[in-house]
Write a protein that holds these residues in place. Structure first.
Motif: not given
Length: 279
Positions: A192, A195, A224, A227, A245, A252, A257
C-alpha cells in the motif's frame, strides 16, 4: 498402503493443500523422496496422479495421505476434475519439460541453484516452494522498504523523467519479489505504501506523456494486482478490504486504484466505496 499413509500423516509429511483442476494437491516428503500427488473426482471415481509414477485408479501412500488430509479439512471436490497431466501443455512449456526429463537430478539441481544466484525473484520462489521461507524472515521487507524509499526520492534534486520510469520499474520488481514470500499483513502495508508512492510519481509521467517510454499502467497494474492477491491470500474479509481501499483512494490523486479490480473480493460491499473528487 493405509499404514504407510498413516505414517506420513503422523510425521507431518503432507504439506499445505492447494486447489488444482477441481481437485487438490500437496507436496509430500517421504523416505523415498519428495512428491506432489493430485487427487480429484474423474468420471465419478476418485483418481490420483502422483509423480512417484502412480496414476489413475491405483493409489500410492502419498496420494492416500493427501486424500485423508483433504477429507479432514472438509475440502470440496469438483464432480468433474482435470488431472494435471490431462491438459495439453503449451508447446514451449512441453519442450522445456522434455529437456528437464533428460537431465540427471544432479544436473538439474546445479542448474536451478546457479539460476537462483543470478535471479532474486527465482531464488525467492525456489525457497518459498521448498518451504524454507517463513513470516519471521524480514529480509524481503527490508529490500522492499529500501525500494520504496528510493522511489520516493526519485524527484529530489536534479532529475529527469527517465529517473521516474526507472524508479517505477524497480519498485514493481521489488514488490514482485516481496510477494513471492509467505503473505503477511506487514507485506500488505508495504504494498500500500508502494502504491501511494507510485501514485505520486505517476503524475509526472502523465504530465510528460509526450516524452515518456513507460505508460503509468505498466507499473500501476502489477502493484495493484499484488495488493489484490495479498488481500486474497491473507483471507481478509470484505469490510477490512473496503477500509484499506477507502484509505488508499482518499490519498491517491491519479486514479491508481480501480475498485472494479476488487469486485470478486468485495462483493456487495463494493457499492459502499466511493471515489472522492480530487482538485
Amino acid at each position: 498402503m493405509a499404514e504407510a499413509a498413516a505414517r506420513l500423516l503422523s510425521n507431518g509429511s503432507v504439506g499445505e493443500l492447494e486447489p488444482a483442476g477441481g481437485g487438490v494437491q500437496a507436496v509430500v516428503h517421504s523416505h523415498d523422496g519428495v512428491f506432489q500427488p493430485w487427487i480429484g473426482i474423474v468420471g465419478g471415481l476418485f483418481t490420483t496422479d502422483c509423480d512417484c509414477g502412480t496414476v489413475g485408479d491405483d493409489f500410492c501412500a502419498h496420494a492416500v495421505a493427501t486424500a485423508l488430509t483433504a477429507f479432514r479439512a472438509g475440502t470440496a471436490f469438483s464432480g468433474a476434475a482435470t488431472p494435471p497431466g490431462a491438459t495439453p501443455a503449451e508447446l514451449e512449456h512441453a519442450h522445456y519439460l522434455q529437456a528437464v526429463r533428460r537431465l540427471s537430478p544432479r544436473q538439474l539441481a546445479n542448474l536451478v541453484a546457479e539460476h537462483a544466484l543470478r535471479d532474486r525473484l527465482f531464488a525467492t520462489q525456489l525457497l518459498a516452494e521448498a518451504g524454507l521461507l517463513d513470516t519471521t524472515d524480514h529480509t524481503g521487507l527490508h529490500d522492499a522498504h529500501a525500494a520504496i524509499r528510493d522511489a520516493s526520492n526519485a524527484t529530489t534534486g536534479r532529475w529527469q523523467i527517465s529517473d521516474v520510469e526507472a524508479a517505477g520499474h524497480q519498485l514493481a520488481a521489488e514488490i514482485e519479489i516481496l510477494c513471492a514470500r509467505p503473505a503477511t499483513t506487514a507485506m500488505l502495508d508495504l504494498v500500500e505504501e508502494a502504491i501511494l508512492v507510485w501514485d505520486d510519481l505517476s503524475g509526472h509521467l502523465r504530465d510528460a506523456y509526450h516524452i515518456t517510454r513507460t505508460e503509468p499502467e505498466e507499473i500501476t497494474e502489477p502493484l495493484v494486482d499484488a495488493h489484490h492477491d495479498l488481500c486474497e491470500r491473507l483471507d481478509l474479509d470484505a469490510e477490512e478490504i473496503g477500509h484499506r481501499l477507502t484509505r488508499l483512494i482518499e490519498r491517491c490523486h491519479h486514479d491508481t486504484i480501480d475498485i472494479d479490480t476488487y469486485t470478486d473480493l468485495l462483493g456487495e460491499h463494493a457499492r459502499t466505496i466511493t471515489r472522492p473528487s480530487h482538485w
